[in-house]
Design an enzyme around this catalytic site. Structure first.
Site, mmCIF file in Angstrom:
data_model
loop_
_atom_site.group_PDB
_atom_site.id
_atom_site.type_symbol
_atom_site.label_atom_id
_atom_site.label_comp_id
_atom_site.label_asym_id
_atom_site.label_seq_id
_atom_site.Cartn_x
_atom_site.Cartn_y
_atom_site.Cartn_z
ATOM 1 N N LYS A 259 0.846 -1.205 0.000
ATOM 2 C CA LYS A 259 0.000 0.000 0.000
ATOM 3 C C LYS A 259 0.880 1.253 0.000
ATOM 4 C CE LYS A 259 -3.115 2.573 3.070
ATOM 5 N NZ LYS A 259 -3.813 2.575 4.375
ATOM 6 N N ASP A 264 -2.371 10.315 3.954
ATOM 7 C CA ASP A 264 -3.783 9.971 4.144
ATOM 8 C C ASP A 264 -4.434 10.953 5.110
ATOM 9 O OD1 ASP A 264 -6.232 8.806 4.289
ATOM 10 O OD2 ASP A 264 -5.595 7.123 5.563
ATOM 11 N N LYS A 271 -9.549 12.719 9.113
ATOM 12 C CA LYS A 271 -8.965 12.286 10.377
ATOM 13 C C LYS A 271 -8.859 13.480 11.320
ATOM 14 C CE LYS A 271 -6.075 8.659 8.360
ATOM 15 N NZ LYS A 271 -6.652 7.479 9.010
ATOM 16 N N ASP A 282 1.774 6.199 5.697
ATOM 17 C CA ASP A 282 0.771 5.256 5.207
ATOM 18 C C ASP A 282 1.233 4.539 3.933
ATOM 19 O OD1 ASP A 282 -1.588 4.013 5.760
ATOM 20 O OD2 ASP A 282 -2.891 5.520 4.858
ATOM 21 N N ASP A 341 -12.010 7.204 4.355
ATOM 22 C CA ASP A 341 -10.754 6.900 5.049
ATOM 23 C C ASP A 341 -10.398 5.409 4.946
ATOM 24 O OD1 ASP A 341 -8.476 7.323 6.467
ATOM 25 O OD2 ASP A 341 -9.442 7.567 8.424
ATOM 26 N N GLU A 343 -9.459 3.946 2.382
ATOM 27 C CA GLU A 343 -8.979 4.074 1.005
ATOM 28 C C GLU A 343 -7.924 3.028 0.664
ATOM 29 O OE1 GLU A 343 -7.671 5.701 3.489
ATOM 30 O OE2 GLU A 343 -5.602 5.113 3.082
ATOM 31 N N ARG A 345 -7.792 -0.169 1.236
ATOM 32 C CA ARG A 345 -8.359 -1.388 0.648
ATOM 33 C C ARG A 345 -8.816 -1.141 -0.786
ATOM 34 N NH1 ARG A 345 -12.664 -1.759 5.365
ATOM 35 N NH2 ARG A 345 -10.747 -1.101 6.395
HETATM 36 ZN ZN LIG Z 1 -7.301 5.986 5.490
#
Ligand SMILES: [Zn+2]
Length: 494
Positions: A259, A264, A271, A282, A341, A343, A345
């Site tokens: 990933k 993010d 967030k 991330d 959030d 995102e 996946r």
């Molecule tokens: Zn996220």
């Protein structure tokens, strides 16, 4: 990379000598008499009793030269563990403090410790030998740089097979450091394009690697609409990075997917402060995959391995994707956005689907996917999920050997059913009950694995640490988790 020198007789030009010591005080017959005497003195006259992680220093003058001695307690052999020895190596590094790091020696003697024990100790020392001084200036930057050991002299009789294993460790730890460095870079400095450029420069240095980088127009042509949807809020275009080791091989490859969310914000499901500041990390899954591919290339690994990184930011803008949007994925399944959030996946789903064209023998994805995994397992263990029990066992074995810890979490049909959408095929959030969020995240991904051997590794916890949890990691910061695990898994277990 730390440079290793070998001195079979005498002490070379070593100014500081590290000597591992067992509580029985045996330090081998090769230790020069003057040093043996100092050790005997320390064991008899001081508090030093060579317990695990106990360090004491002394000085000795040999041939008119004063040498600093660092006696490192290793504890009782019967209590040795792999991680305990790595920790001893790491604490040895810390214990060296501010000594001049130019002429450090390590006393290698298999009469004190077995080759395997010494390799673990040195692995801990190599791993801990890291400081990120890029964003410091002046004296403080110099001070941090001065802490790095650039050269280590192994004093004693080091057999050829141990030398070879040390070279392997050097390559692996160097790439753990690379993964830390990439993960630690601010999002303004490491955008998707920069991540792709990093991968390109690695490929340039290794003739057994090839690379293909898909830009936005390519991704549109491919129909990678989930990756594109996540990207819509960002001013910077996404990339899909595909690195291939031994591309000419006809065999079904191992595919590693990481990933690569370079920042993010959560998107419109924004967030809160306190949760967003570390979100440049991330892309730790991407860093681990790139680090692992580079390691495999440098070790001359002979099988075909493909690393895939979907890279984008997840931000807000007038055109950013919204909760309730329904997007058709690369695989053709429609996905309702329950939460912007979730995102990771989404971009992984398109990457897993893209991987199908290679007919892989196995797919492993690494992702900082869920806070829920960290709630369940803490900051030292990654969660692993797979429908294939034997694959879980292989990953566990790789974890036991490499020291990158994992723990299996459930993935079954009930979790998969929870991810079905009401008006679309799937929903990226699933039910709002917030229960078992790590498992539902994995369950969403399972729809895109093409029924192949596949495992998902959620590294949200161990990708960085807020204080010293594992002695071989920097006390606060990035760990480079996953490089050691993937290299052991791919080379020895799969
Ligand atoms: Zn996220």
């Amino acid at each position: 990379m730390i440079t290793l020198n070998f001195v079979k007789a005498g002490l070379g030009d070593v100014d500081v000598l590290v000597v591992p010591v067992l509580p029985d005080g045996k330090a081998g017959v090769q230790l020069p008499a003057a040093i043996s005497e100092r050790l005997a003195f320390q064991l008899k006259q001081s508090d030093f009793s060579a317990k695990a992680d106990e360090l004491t220093t002394d000085f000795v003058t040999i041939d008119g030269r004063t040498i600093k001695l660092v006696f490192v307690g290793c504890g009782e052999k019967s209590e040795f563990t792999d991680d305990g020895l790595r920790a001893t190596g790491a604490r040895t590094y810390v214990g060296l403090g501010t000594v001049d790091k130019k002429s450090i020696g390590y006393f290698y003697d298999e009469k004190i410790l077995s080759a395997n024990s010494q390799l673990l100790l040195l692995e801990g020392l190599f791993l801990r030998n890291y400081f990120d001084s890029r964003y410091k200036t002046g004296d403080e930057a110099k001070k941090l740089q001065g802490k790095i050991i650039a050269q280590l002299t192994l004093v004693g009789n080091v057999p050829a097979d141990v030398k070879k294993e040390l070279q392997r460790l050097q390559v692996i730890t160097d790439n753990v450091h690379l993964a830390r460095t990439l993960t630690g870079m601010p999002a303004g400095e490491l955008k998707p394009e920069d991540l792709a450029n990093t991968a390109k420069s690695i490929v340039k240095e290794n003739s057994n690697l090839e690379i293909k980088v898909l830009h936005k127009a390519d991704l549109e042509k491919e129909g990678m609409n989930l990756l594109l949807a996540v990207n819509r809020g960002s001013a910077y275009e996404p990339r899909l990075i595909v690195m291939t080791l031994n591309a000419a091989k006809k065999e079904p490859p191992v595919v590693l997917v990481g990933k690569g969310i370079t920042f993010d914000s959560g998107g419109y499901n924004l967030k809160p402060s306190g949760g967003m500041e570390v979100m440049h990390t991330d892309m730790a899954g991407a860093a681990a995959v790139i680090g692992a591919i580079k390691t495999l290339a440098e070790l001359g690994f002979k099988r075909k391995v493909i690393g895939i990184v979907p890279a984008t930011e997840n931000l807000v803008s007038g055109d950013a994707y919204k909760p309730s949007d329904i997007i058709t994925s690369h695989a053709g399944l429609t996905v309702e956005i329950g939460n912007t959030d979730a995102e990771g996946r989404l971009v992984l789903a398109d990457a897993l689907s893209y991987a199908q064209r290679f007919s892989p023998s196995v797919i492993i994805d690494l992702a900082t996917l869920t806070g829920a995994c960290m709630v369940a397992l803490g900051e030292r263990y990654a969660g692993i999920f797979s429908d294939q029990k034997d694959l879980i066992k292989q990953i566990q074995k790789a974890a036991d050997i490499s020291g990158d810890k994992v723990w299996p979490l459930p993935l079954d049909q009930a979790f998969k059913d929870k991810m079905k959408g009401k008006i679309s095929d799937l929903n990226n959030l699933g039910p709002l009950d917030r229960l078992a969020g790590a498992s539902t995240g994995a369950a969403f991904l399972s729809y895109f694995a093409g029924g192949r051997r596949w495992a998902h590794i959620d590294i949200a916890g161990p990708s960085h640490q807020s204080k010293e949890l594992e002695a071989w990691n920097p006390p606060s910061g990035m760990t480079g988790y996953g490089v050691r695990l993937l290299v052991e898994l791919v080379t020895e277990q799969l």
